[in-house]
Design a protein around this motif. Structure first.
Motif, PDB file in Angstrom:
ATOM      1  N   ALA A  20       0.838  -1.204   0.000  1.00 23.56           N
ATOM      2  CA  ALA A  20       0.000   0.000   0.000  1.00 23.56           C
ATOM      3  C   ALA A  20       0.871   1.252   0.000  1.00 23.56           C
ATOM      4  O   ALA A  20       0.573   2.230  -0.697  1.00 23.56           O
ATOM      5  CB  ALA A  20      -0.925  -0.005   1.219  1.00 23.56           C
ATOM      6  N   VAL A  21       1.948   1.224   0.760  1.00 23.74           N
ATOM      7  CA  VAL A  21       2.872   2.357   0.801  1.00 23.74           C
ATOM      8  C   VAL A  21       3.487   2.568  -0.583  1.00 23.74           C
ATOM      9  O   VAL A  21       3.566   3.693  -1.079  1.00 23.74           O
ATOM     10  CB  VAL A  21       3.967   2.137   1.871  1.00 23.74           C
ATOM     11  N   PHE A  22       3.913   1.473  -1.230  1.00 28.05           N
ATOM     12  CA  PHE A  22       4.504   1.566  -2.568  1.00 28.05           C
ATOM     13  C   PHE A  22       3.532   2.227  -3.545  1.00 28.05           C
ATOM     14  O   PHE A  22       3.902   3.157  -4.276  1.00 28.05           O
ATOM     15  CB  PHE A  22       4.900   0.174  -3.083  1.00 28.05           C
ATOM     16  N   VAL A  23       2.288   1.772  -3.586  1.00 31.15           N
ATOM     17  CA  VAL A  23       1.302   2.299  -4.549  1.00 31.15           C
ATOM     18  C   VAL A  23       1.034   3.779  -4.307  1.00 31.15           C
ATOM     19  O   VAL A  23       1.025   4.580  -5.253  1.00 31.15           O
ATOM     20  CB  VAL A  23      -0.006   1.475  -4.490  1.00 31.15           C
ATOM     21  N   VAL A  24       0.829   4.167  -3.063  1.00 34.37           N
ATOM     22  CA  VAL A  24       0.528   5.571  -2.775  1.00 34.37           C
ATOM     23  C   VAL A  24       1.715   6.464  -3.117  1.00 34.37           C
ATOM     24  O   VAL A  24       1.546   7.534  -3.704  1.00 34.37           O
ATOM     25  CB  VAL A  24       0.078   5.743  -1.303  1.00 34.37           C
ATOM     26  N   PHE A  25       2.929   6.033  -2.798  1.00 39.39           N
ATOM     27  CA  PHE A  25       4.105   6.838  -3.135  1.00 39.39           C
ATOM     28  C   PHE A  25       4.354   6.862  -4.647  1.00 39.39           C
ATOM     29  O   PHE A  25       4.819   7.865  -5.183  1.00 39.39           O
ATOM     30  CB  PHE A  25       5.338   6.358  -2.365  1.00 39.39           C
ATOM     31  N   ALA A  26       4.041   5.777  -5.348  1.00 40.27           N
ATOM     32  CA  ALA A  26       4.178   5.784  -6.813  1.00 40.27           C
ATOM     33  C   ALA A  26       3.192   6.767  -7.427  1.00 40.27           C
ATOM     34  O   ALA A  26       3.547   7.511  -8.348  1.00 40.27           O
ATOM     35  CB  ALA A  26       3.965   4.378  -7.374  1.00 40.27           C
ATOM     36  N   LEU A  27       1.981   6.810  -6.934  1.00 37.13           N
ATOM     37  CA  LEU A  27       0.993   7.772  -7.437  1.00 37.13           C
ATOM     38  C   LEU A  27       1.408   9.199  -7.122  1.00 37.13           C
ATOM     39  O   LEU A  27       1.277  10.095  -7.955  1.00 37.13           O
ATOM     40  CB  LEU A  27      -0.387   7.475  -6.854  1.00 37.13           C
ATOM     41  N   GLU A  28       1.928   9.417  -5.922  1.00 37.20           N
ATOM     42  CA  GLU A  28       2.420  10.751  -5.567  1.00 37.20           C
ATOM     43  C   GLU A  28       3.591  11.135  -6.479  1.00 37.20           C
ATOM     44  O   GLU A  28       3.670  12.256  -6.964  1.00 37.20           O
ATOM     45  CB  GLU A  28       2.863  10.789  -4.109  1.00 37.20           C
ATOM     46  N   GLY A  29       4.503  10.202  -6.712  1.00 35.13           N
ATOM     47  CA  GLY A  29       5.650  10.467  -7.578  1.00 35.13           C
ATOM     48  C   GLY A  29       5.245  10.751  -9.003  1.00 35.13           C
ATOM     49  O   GLY A  29       5.882  11.536  -9.704  1.00 35.13           O
ATOM     50  N   ALA A  30       4.151  10.133  -9.441  1.00 32.41           N
ATOM     51  CA  ALA A  30       3.662  10.344 -10.803  1.00 32.41           C
ATOM     52  C   ALA A  30       2.780  11.587 -10.898  1.00 32.41           C
ATOM     53  O   ALA A  30       2.142  11.811 -11.927  1.00 32.41           O
ATOM     54  CB  ALA A  30       2.891   9.113 -11.276  1.00 32.41           C
ATOM     55  N   LEU A  31       2.744  12.363  -9.845  1.00 32.18           N
ATOM     56  CA  LEU A  31       2.002  13.625  -9.811  1.00 32.18           C
ATOM     57  C   LEU A  31       0.503  13.440 -10.002  1.00 32.18           C
ATOM     58  O   LEU A  31      -0.179  14.321 -10.491  1.00 32.18           O
ATOM     59  CB  LEU A  31       2.529  14.601 -10.885  1.00 32.18           C
ATOM     60  N   VAL A  32      -0.023  12.286  -9.609  1.00 32.64           N
ATOM     61  CA  VAL A  32      -1.436  12.007  -9.812  1.00 32.64           C
ATOM     62  C   VAL A  32      -2.276  12.580  -8.676  1.00 32.64           C
ATOM     63  O   VAL A  32      -3.426  12.279  -8.549  1.00 32.64           O
ATOM     64  CB  VAL A  32      -1.666  10.481  -9.963  1.00 32.64           C
ATOM     65  N   GLY A  33      -1.729  13.403  -7.895  1.00 34.30           N
ATOM     66  CA  GLY A  33      -2.487  13.967  -6.801  1.00 34.30           C
ATOM     67  C   GLY A  33      -2.396  13.068  -5.588  1.00 34.30           C
ATOM     68  O   GLY A  33      -1.617  12.134  -5.535  1.00 34.30           O
ATOM     69  N   LYS A  34      -3.219  13.332  -4.648  1.00 34.01           N
ATOM     70  CA  LYS A  34      -3.136  12.604  -3.396  1.00 34.01           C
ATOM     71  C   LYS A  34      -4.394  11.780  -3.188  1.00 34.01           C
ATOM     72  O   LYS A  34      -5.419  12.286  -2.785  1.00 34.01           O
ATOM     73  CB  LYS A  34      -2.931  13.570  -2.263  1.00 34.01           C
ATOM     74  N   VAL A  35      -4.253  10.489  -3.492  1.00 29.39           N
ATOM     75  CA  VAL A  35      -5.336   9.567  -3.188  1.00 29.39           C
ATOM     76  C   VAL A  35      -5.494   9.522  -1.675  1.00 29.39           C
ATOM     77  O   VAL A  35      -6.577   9.618  -1.131  1.00 29.39           O
ATOM     78  CB  VAL A  35      -5.020   8.157  -3.745  1.00 29.39           C
ATOM     79  N   LEU A  36      -4.397   9.346  -1.008  1.00 28.70           N
ATOM     80  CA  LEU A  36      -4.279   9.458   0.442  1.00 28.70           C
ATOM     81  C   LEU A  36      -3.015  10.248   0.717  1.00 28.70           C
ATOM     82  O   LEU A  36      -2.064  10.156  -0.051  1.00 28.70           O
ATOM     83  CB  LEU A  36      -4.114   8.078   1.077  1.00 28.70           C
ATOM     84  N   PRO A  37      -2.982  10.999   1.786  1.00 28.26           N
ATOM     85  CA  PRO A  37      -1.723  11.676   2.098  1.00 28.26           C
ATOM     86  C   PRO A  37      -0.615  10.650   2.329  1.00 28.26           C
ATOM     87  O   PRO A  37      -0.708   9.818   3.223  1.00 28.26           O
ATOM     88  CB  PRO A  37      -2.043  12.459   3.370  1.00 28.26           C
ATOM     89  N   ALA A  38       0.413  10.703   1.526  1.00 31.37           N
ATOM     90  CA  ALA A  38       1.494   9.726   1.598  1.00 31.37           C
ATOM     91  C   ALA A  38       2.190   9.771   2.945  1.00 31.37           C
ATOM     92  O   ALA A  38       2.559   8.735   3.499  1.00 31.37           O
ATOM     93  CB  ALA A  38       2.489   9.971   0.460  1.00 31.37           C
TER      94      ALA A  38
END
Length: 182
Positions: A20-38
């Motif tokens: 879960a940490v990997f997915v959220v940080f990958a989305l944050e890194g890809a500038l996709v906004g914040k699904v959840l605060p990383a």
């Protein structure tokens, strides 16, 4: 009372762990906004794991690898396909931010990528001008991204460990039975 984001983060960590940490940080890194605060997810994962190095190491590695993969994906998409992620409503980066990031990159080069990744609020934004600059290679960009993300995750790890130690101390003071009853 725990906030909705923190509660969701705890559920994700409890169910999926470091993935879960990997997915959220990958989305944050890809500038996709914040699904959840990383940051919330990371600290929650560290608190859930405890203070043992073997337990928190996968969380740290997942965050750093996720952020690096996400930023490298943006870098590759801009470089290879001439994509403009800022045209997507999910990407909260405006022209002024891109211009400022390009000036940073022009002045400081790849160390600016590492430095910006270590600072909340500017993480990942140098992927766009870095990809546009012909002198920056993908492996060098990924290495700079990794260094900055490791510094950022290290600071979050320190916070998470301090919280985990505080929780353990509180449990020791009031007793596990009282905490379980709450």
């Amino acid at each position: 009372m725990i906030g909705a984001h923190a509660e969701t983060a705890l559920v994700l960590v409890g169910t999926y762990g470091a993935a879960a940490v990997f997915v959220v940080f990958a989305l944050e890194g890809a500038l996709v906004g914040k699904v959840l605060p990383a940051r919330t997810l990371f600290v929650a994962a560290v608190v859930a794991a405890g203070v043992e190095a073997a337990a928190v190491a996968p969380v740290f590695v997942a965050a750093v690898a996720g952020a690096t993969v996400g930023q490298s994906a943006v870098f590759a998409a801009v470089r290879r396909f001439d994509a403009d992620p800022t045209s997507l409503p999910l990407v909260p980066v405006g022209e002024a931010r891109i211009d400022g990031a390009a000036r940073w990159l022009d002045r400081w080069g790849l160390p600016a990528v590492a430095a910006s990744n270590a600072v909340p609020g500017t993480r990942g934004w140098l992927a766009l001008p870095s990809a546009s600059a012909s002198s920056v290679s993908a492996p060098r960009f990924a290495a700079a991204s990794l260094l900055g993300s490791a510094a950022y995750a290290g600071a979050l790890l320190a916070i998470g460990l301090a919280v985990a130690l505080g929780v353990e101390s509180a449990v020791g003071l009031v007793g596990a039975d009282l905490v379980a009853a709450l």
